[in-house]
Design an enzyme around this catalytic site. Structure first.
Site, PDB file in Angstrom:
ATOM      1  N   ASP A  10      44.579  41.407  43.395  1.00  0.00           N
ATOM      2  CA  ASP A  10      45.412  40.648  42.460  1.00  0.00           C
ATOM      3  C   ASP A  10      45.252  41.250  41.074  1.00  0.00           C
ATOM      4  OD1 ASP A  10      47.130  38.417  41.723  1.00  0.00           O
ATOM      5  OD2 ASP A  10      45.383  37.617  40.681  1.00  0.00           O
ATOM      6  N   SER A  11      46.157  40.881  40.181  1.00  0.00           N
ATOM      7  CA  SER A  11      46.083  41.364  38.806  1.00  0.00           C
ATOM      8  C   SER A  11      44.909  40.758  38.050  1.00  0.00           C
ATOM      9  CB  SER A  11      47.377  41.025  38.067  1.00  0.00           C
ATOM     10  OG  SER A  11      47.563  39.617  38.043  1.00  0.00           O
ATOM     11  N   CYS A  73      49.614  39.019  44.728  1.00  0.00           N
ATOM     12  CA  CYS A  73      50.169  38.985  43.379  1.00  0.00           C
ATOM     13  C   CYS A  73      51.665  39.166  43.520  1.00  0.00           C
ATOM     14  CB  CYS A  73      49.567  40.103  42.534  1.00  0.00           C
ATOM     15  SG  CYS A  73      50.304  40.312  40.893  1.00  0.00           S
ATOM     16  N   GLU A 151      43.297  32.013  33.882  1.00  0.00           N
ATOM     17  CA  GLU A 151      42.341  33.093  33.610  1.00  0.00           C
ATOM     18  C   GLU A 151      41.252  32.660  32.637  1.00  0.00           C
ATOM     19  OE1 GLU A 151      41.930  36.448  34.591  1.00  0.00           O
ATOM     20  OE2 GLU A 151      43.289  35.973  36.236  1.00  0.00           O
ATOM     21  N   CYS A 183      53.330  32.718  41.568  1.00  0.00           N
ATOM     22  CA  CYS A 183      52.223  33.506  41.030  1.00  0.00           C
ATOM     23  C   CYS A 183      50.963  32.917  41.638  1.00  0.00           C
ATOM     24  CB  CYS A 183      52.180  33.415  39.501  1.00  0.00           C
ATOM     25  SG  CYS A 183      50.722  34.190  38.760  1.00  0.00           S
ATOM     26  N   HIS A 185      48.148  32.567  40.582  1.00  0.00           N
ATOM     27  CA  HIS A 185      47.358  31.745  39.664  1.00  0.00           C
ATOM     28  C   HIS A 185      47.779  30.266  39.724  1.00  0.00           C
ATOM     29  CE1 HIS A 185      46.573  35.715  37.925  1.00  0.00           C
ATOM     30  NE2 HIS A 185      45.587  35.176  37.240  1.00  0.00           N
TER      31      HIS A 185
END
Length: 266
Positions: A10-11, A73, A151, A183, A185
């Site tokens: 993932d990013s 992602c 994040e 996403c 996240h």
């Protein structure tokens, strides 16, 4: 049986939402996870840059070796999936098709998609949804600030709810029946998103649908593991952030957190 691990990238830390689902749905499967926090965020980068980053991580995972790679992602899936599938010798799956298919299968006519700037601009979900059902109405919204909330470990705070409310106001005027969390996240903000969208909107988590697809692939090809699982986590950024995220979202259920330097990085 194949006891090699599954590779997940993932990013940043959002891909831990996919790791969490693998731990629950495929408890015997070991994992090598790479969070590319050193190049975070992907959502504001060009697709060519993202492709190169994902390919480097894919080459690292293949060298471990892993038996399957999951691009956890949406931005990376939109930019790099076909390239990585062509250049690696292992199966590679992304998160967009499984998420879109689950939304269409929920038999609704108005589908919302929240994603990063890059994924939204690319239109990957709109294309996939309308390919599956040309008559479906899609309302797509870039909600990049939600990525930073996750994040920075601010889920469950008043700031998180306020940011979600602000980012999702488009759905007040254009209501939807289902909302794709486009996403990885965003599943960590499920409570805040439910609070904003209300009980009648079905939330689609591509992480769960992607792991279901991986499970089918491994079962069909007799690649499931029969050994106890281990979880090796890597970050190209600050290892402390990875440890913090893994402690919070995996409940400390991992074996190691390591630093990783990709080729070409100083």
């Amino acid at each position: 049986m194949d006891n090699r691990p599954i590779g997940i990238m993932d990013s940043g830390l959002g891909g831990l939402s996919v790791v969490r689902v693998v731990q629950r749905e495929l408890p015997n499967e070991s994992i090598v996870f790479v969070g590319d926090e050193g190049h975070f965020p992907y959502g504001t980068k060009s697709q060519s840059v993202v492709r190169q980053l994902v390919l480097k991580i894919g080459q690292f995972l293949q060298s471990q070796p892993v038996k399957l790679m999951i691009i956890a992602c949406n931005t990376a899936t939109a930019a790099a999936l076909p390239t990585v599938q062509q250049q690696l010798t292992i199966p590679v799956i992304g998160v967009i098709n499984p998420g879109a298919k689950a939304a269409i299968d929920s038999d609704v006519q108005r589908i919302g998609v929240i994603a990063t700037e890059s994924t939204t601009k690319d239109g990957a979900y709109v294309r996939e949804l309308q390919k599956l059902n040309p008559s479906v109405k899609v309302i797509s919204k870039a909600t990049q600030p939600l990525v930073a909330i996750v994040e920075h470990g601010k889920t469950g705070t008043p700031e998180a709810q306020e940011t979600v409310n602000e980012q999702l106001t488009i759905f007040d005027e254009q209501p939807v029946d289902a909302l794709i969390l486009g996403c990885t996240h965003f599943p960590f903000l499920t409570n805040e998103i439910k609070q904003k969208m209300g009980p009648n909107v079905k939330l689609i988590d591509p992480a769960l649908e992607t792991v279901n697809q991986a499970k089918k692939l491994l079962t069909k090809n007799q690649l499931l593991s029969d050994q106890p699982a281990s979880y090796q986590l890597y970050s190209t950024g600050d290892r402390k952030d990875l440890i913090s995220g893994a402690d919070k979202w995996l409940a400390g259920h991992y074996d190691s957190c390591n630093s990783l330097q990709l080729e070409g990085d100083n």
